[in-house]
Design a protein around this motif. Structure first.
Motif, short mmCIF file in Angstrom:
data_model
loop_
_atom_site.label_atom_id
_atom_site.label_comp_id
_atom_site.label_asym_id
_atom_site.label_seq_id
_atom_site.Cartn_x
_atom_site.Cartn_y
_atom_site.Cartn_z
N VAL A 33 0.64 -1.25 -0.13
CA VAL A 33 0.06 -0.83 -0.19
C VAL A 33 1.16 1.28 -0.04
O VAL A 33 1.70 1.22 0.78
N GLU A 34 0.77 1.92 -1.36
CA GLU A 34 1.99 2.87 -1.11
C GLU A 34 1.36 3.79 -2.03
O GLU A 34 0.24 3.88 -2.86
N ASN A 35 1.62 5.41 -2.46
CA ASN A 35 0.97 6.22 -2.51
C ASN A 35 -0.33 7.18 -2.75
O ASN A 35 -1.17 6.92 -3.51
N LEU A 36 -0.37 6.38 -1.25
CA LEU A 36 -1.68 6.55 -0.73
C LEU A 36 -2.35 8.17 -1.26
O LEU A 36 -1.33 8.46 -0.34
#
Lengths: 384, 389
Positions: A46-49
Motif C-alpha cells: 500500500v503505497e502512494n496513497l
C-alpha cells in the motif's frame, strides 16, 4: 490397454494442435505473458496513497506534524482544503483515500500540555487498504507523540534532548522479515504466479478437446473404433500434459532468472511435484470437456472452476489461514492451495519432501479422483 | 410522397423486427444450453457468495514467544498480543525452535524478549525486542508487522509514562495527540462488501467478453454464418442482437445478485442510484462485448477464442484494482490502467453502491468509460464487418 493405440491417438491430437498455429502459439505465449504482466503488476504494497489535509491551525507545529505525512513515501500529498465539506466529494470520487484534519489551537493546546484530538477520515471501501493506511496514520501519530513526550521530559527534568528521547521511547522494535527480507512482493508473487498460471492455462487447453469432437461429430469415429475408453482419455491428455510440463520449466526459469526469486529448495522434489500438479489441472479441463454438451458451456464451467479458486482460494492474495471455517473448507477442495504451499516452500523457505509430502499426496489423490470421474463419465455409446 | 413515407416506415419496421427476431434467436439458443444457463446462474449467485466469505485481514495469527526475561514487564508485553489479530501460541525455549515453527507455517510471528528486559526498563536504558515475521504471504506479513509494531510502540510509550510517574493526575499535563480516525463508507471494514462487489464486477467482465465472442465464433465454426450471410440481414443485424441478448442476460444476473446476495446476505448498503448503476453496467457490457467481437474476428474456432479471451481479460481484471490497491502499481502499469475500461467501471461502481456518489461527482470517470467504450466497441464492430468483405 494398448500403447500403440495410445500413441496413435496422442499423435493425432498432436497433429491437430500443430496445425492450429494460433492455438499452439497461444499455448506458450499465454503462460509467459501472464507471468510477466502479473509478476510486474500485482503489488499488494500500500503505497502512494493520495491524501488531502485540512489545517485549521496553521502554525509551525501543525506544519511540522503534517510534514511527517507529506514526506512519507507511503503517501501522495494532493493539497490543502479550506473546509471539511470539500473533503466529502474528494473521497467519494476516489481522488483521495484519506484526509487529516488538524483542529484549531493545535499548537496552543499542545504547548499548554493539553491533549489534542487529530481526526483522520479514511476511505473504507477496500478493507485491506484501509487497515494498512490506518496503521500508517497511527504509526505517524505515535512517532509525533514520542517527540512530544521527549520534549516534555527534557523541559521538566532539565536533561538534554537525546537523553530525553531515550527515556521517552525505551523499547525499540527490531522487525525481521523472514523468507522475504525486503518484503518484495515480487519474491512471493513469482512462485505464487507459477501456481496461478498453471491452474489457469492447462484446463483451457484441454477443456474444449472432447466437447469439440462431440459438437463436430468427429467423436463418432472414436465411438466406432477399437479404442478403449482409457486409451482415448490418455491419448487425448498426453499432448496437453506435454505442453504444460514444458511450461512448468519455462515459468520456473522466468521466476528464477527474470524475477530473481531465490530458489532454495530441492529441484528433484519440486519438478515431480509440479508434474503432479499440472496433471491435476489438465485433468480438470478434460473432465469439464466430458460432461459439457457445448463448447461455450465447457468454457464457462472452466472459468468457474479455475479463475475463482486461482484468485481467491489459493493463498495468492488472501491467506488461507485467515479465512473463516467455511472458506477454508472450500479452499481445501481445490488443488491450488496445496501447490501454493509447495511453490512457496520450495522457493522461499527451502523446505522439501520432508515437510511437503502431504501436499503432494493430496494432489495425487486429487488427480486420481479426476481420472476416475472422467473414466466413469465417458461412454462410447450415445445415450438417447 | 405518402407512398415513400409508408415505404420508409415499413423498412424501419422491418429493420426492427429483424433485430427483434435475431435477439430472440440468441436468447433461445442460450436458454436451450441448460448447462450454460446453470453456469451463468452459479456465477451470479453462489460464486459471489463464496467470494464474500473471503477475508483479507489478520485473524488470530499465531504468536510464539521466546521470553528470556520472565518478568512482570515481559509478561505484560506478551499479553498485549490478543485476538482479534493475534493469539498466543505458547512459549519456546530456544531460538532455532522459532525458525522451525515459522518454516512449518505453525507460527506467523516469533517474539524474542531479551534477558534483563525489565531491569533495563527500570534503569531507563534502551532495550530491544525482536519480532520475526513470516512474510512469504504479503498480506499477512505486512499486517502482522504493522500491528505488532503498534503494540510494542504503545507498550514502550506506556512504560515511559509509568517510569516518569506520569499516571492519573500527572498525565493530564503531558502534551499528547489523540488519534481519532473515522472510516467512511464501510465503518466496520467488512471484507464481504468489498469482496462480493469486486467479484460481481469480475463476473460481469468475464461474461461480457466471453458470451458474445463465443456466440460469434460458434456461427463461424459450425458454418451457420454462411446461412446468415445469404439472408437479407446486414452485419449489424447479425452482430448487435448477440450483444443485446448477452447484455440483457448480464443485467438480469446483476439484478439477481445485487438483491439476493450482496444486499440479501451481506447487507451492503446501496447508497446511490440503482438506475444509474444499471445504466453504467449496460454501457460497460456493451464496451466489453465489443472487445469480445474483436476476439471473435481473430479466431477461427472456440479454442482459440477462449485462449485469447483469457489473455486479454486476466490482465484487465487483475491490474485494474479489482483485487489489489491500484495506487501501488508500478508507474508503467499505472498509466496502462487508465486505458482499461474496468478501472473506471470499478471506481464508478464503488462510488455509486458504497459511497452514494451521483453523476455530479463521477462525471469524469463516466466520461472516460464512455469514450474508451465507444472506441473499443466501434473497433470490434469495424473488424467484424470487415471480415465479410
Amino acid at each position: 490397454m494398448n500403447p500403440a493405440r495410445i500413441k496413435a491417438l496422442a499423435y493425432k491430437e498432436w497433429r491437430e494442435i500443430l496445425r492450429d498455429r494460433l492455438f499452439l502459439a497461444l499455448a506458450f505465449i499465454l503462460p509467459v505473458s501472464m507471468m510477466l504482466i502479473f509478476g510486474y503488476g500485482i503489488k499488494l504494497d500500500v503505497e502512494n496513497l493520495p491524501f488531502a489535509v485540512l489545517d485549521q491551525d496553521r502554525t509551525a507545529m501543525s506544519r511540522d506534524y503534517l510534514h511527517l505525512f507529506m514526506d512519507s513515501r507511503y503517501f501522495d500529498y494532493k493539497g490543502h482544503v479550506q473546509s471539511e465539506r470539500e473533503l466529502e466529494p474528494l473521497l467519494a470520487d476516489s481522488k483521495i483515500r484519506f484526509a487529516i484534519i488538524v483542529p484549531p489551537k493545535f499548537q496552543e493546546n499542545l504547548k499548554a500540555g493539553r491533549p489534542v484530538a487529530v481526526q483522520s477520515l479514511i476511505d473504507g471501501t477496500f478493507p485491506f487498504r484501509t487497515s494498512t493506511s490506518k496503521g500508517y496514520v497511527i504509526a505517524i501519530n505515535n512517532a509525533f507523540n514520542g517527540k512530544l513526550l521527549a520534549g516534555f521530559i527534557s523541559r521538566k527534568m532539565g536533561i538534554p534532548p537525546e537523553q530525553a528521547a531515550a527515556l521517552a521511547g525505551p523499547v525499540k522494535v527490531q522487525l525481521r522479515y523472514l523468507y522475504n527480507q525486503e518484503i518484495k512482493s515480487i519474491w512471493s508473487i513469482a512462485p505464487s504466479m507459477m501456481m496461478f498460471v498453471l491452474l489457469m492455462t492447462p484446463p483451457f487447453l484441454t477443456a474444449l478437446g472432447v466437447v469439440r469432437e462431440k459438437e463436430n461429430g468427429s467423436i463418432y469415429n472414436i465411438y466406432s473404433s477399437t479404442v478403449t475408453r482409457a486409451e482415448f482419455l490418455i491419448g487425448k491428455l498426453l499432448p496437453y500434459l506435454g505442453i504444460s510440463i514444458i511450461n512448468v520449466i519455462i515459468l520456473w526459469l522466468m521466476a528464477v532468472l527474470v524475477f530473481a526469486a531465490p530458489f532454495k529448495g530441492d529441484p528433484l522434489f519440486f519438478f515431480p511435484a509440479s508434474v503432479v500438479y499440472v496433471s491435476c489441472t489438465t485433468s480438470i479441463g478434460l473432465l469439464v470437456s466430458l460432461f459439457a454438451r457445448t463448447q461455450v458451456a465447457a468454457m464457462m464451467i472452466t472459468v468457474i472452476v479455475t479463475i475463482v479458486p486461482a484468485v481467491l482460494y489459493s493463498g495468492l492474495l488472501v491467506p488461507i489461514a485467515s479465512m473463516d471455517a467455511a472458506s477454508q473448507f472450500e479452499a481445501h477442495l481445490f488443488p491450488a492451495m496445496y501447490y501454493t504451499d509447495i511453490a512457496l516452500g520450495s522457493f522461499l523457505k527451502g523446505i522439501g519432501a520432508g515437510q511437503l509430502w502431504g501436499r503432494v499426496g493430496a494432489l495425487l489423490f486429487y488427480s486420481g479422483v479426476l481420472w476416475t470421474a472422467s473414466y466413469l463419465l465417458f461412454h462410447k455409446r450415445v445415450r438417447s | 410522397m405518402s407512398h415513400s413515407i409508408w415505404n420508409s416506415s415499413g423498412s424501419i419496421y422491418l429493420w426492427w423486427s429483424r433485430m427483434a427476431a435475431m435477439t430472440g434467436k440468441e436468447l433461445l439458443q442460450l436458454a436451450r444450453d441448460t448447462l450454460l444457463v446453470l453456469a451463468v446462474l452459479y456465477l451470479f449467485t453462489f460464486d459471489i457468495m463464496m467470494a464474500g466469505g473471503v477475508k483479507m485481514d489478520l485473524s488470530k495469527a499465531n504468536v510464539v514467544v521466546h521470553d528470556m526475561d520472565h518478568s512482570l514487564a515481559s509478561r505484560e508485553l506478551i499479553y498485549r498480543f490478543q485476538p482479534p489479530y493475534f493469539q498466543l501460541g505458547g512459549e519456546i525455549l530456544d531460538q532455532n525452535e522459532g525458525i522451525r515453527l515459522l518454516d512449518r507455517g505453525e507460527a506467523l510471528v516469533v517474539l524474542d524478549i531479551p534477558p534483563r528486559f525489565q531491569h533495563d526498563l527500570i534503569q531507563g536504558r534502551p532495550t530491544q525486542v525482536q519480532v520475526r515475521i513470516d512474510t512469504s504471504n504479503m498480506v499477512l506479513g505486512t499486517l502482522a508487522a504493522s500491528y505488532s509494531g503498534q503494540i510494542i510502540g504503545q507498550y514502550g510509550f506506556d512504560a515511559a509514562l509509568q517510569r516518569m510517574g506520569l499516571t492519573g493526575e500527572g498525565l493530564a499535563a503531558v502534551p499528547m495527540l489523540v488519534d481519532r480516525h473515522r472510516v467512511w463508507y464501510n465503518p466496520n471494514q467488512k471484507d464481504s462488501w468489498f469482496m462480493s462487489i469486486s467479484e460481481l464486477l469480475t463476473v460481469i467482465t468475464v461474461l461480457a467478453m466471453m458470451l458474445p465472442a463465443a456466440a460469434a465464433v460458434r456461427e463461424k465454426e459450425r458454418g451457420t454464418i454462411e446461412q446468415l450471410l445469404v439472408s437479407p440481414l446486414t452485419p449489424v443485424h447479425i452482430l448487435l442482437p448477440k450483444v443485446i441478448a448477452m447484455t440483457l442476460v448480464i443485467l438480469l444476473g446483476t439484478a439477481l445478485s445485487l438483491t439476493l446476495v450482496i444486499k440479501g446476505i451481506f447487507h451492503a448498503p446501496m447508497k446511490g442510484s440503482l438506475p444509474l448503476f444499471f445504466a453504467v453496467t449496460a454501457m460497460y457490457t456493451f464496451d466489453m462485448s465489443g472487445l469480445g467481437l474483436f476476439i471473435s474476428t481473430m479466431s477461427r474456432n472456440l479454442a482459440q477464442a477462449a485462449m485469447m479471451t483469457i489473455m486479454i481479460m486476466m490482465p484487465i481484471i487483475l491490474l485494474s484494482g479489482a483485487w489489489t490497491p491500484p495506487e501501488a502499481m508500478p508507474a508503467g502499469i499505472r498509466q496502462a490502467m487508465y486505458i482499461s475500461p474496468l478501472y473506471y467501471y470499478i471506481e464508478v461502481s464503488y462510488g455509486i453502491l458504497l459511497k452514494g456518489a451521483g453523476i455530479g461527482i463521477l462525471w469524469d470517470s463516466l466520461l472516460g468509460l464512455g469514450l474508451l467504450g465507444s472506441l473499443v466497441f466501434g473497433f470490434g464492430v469495424w473488424r467484424f464487418r470487415r471480415q465479410f468483405r
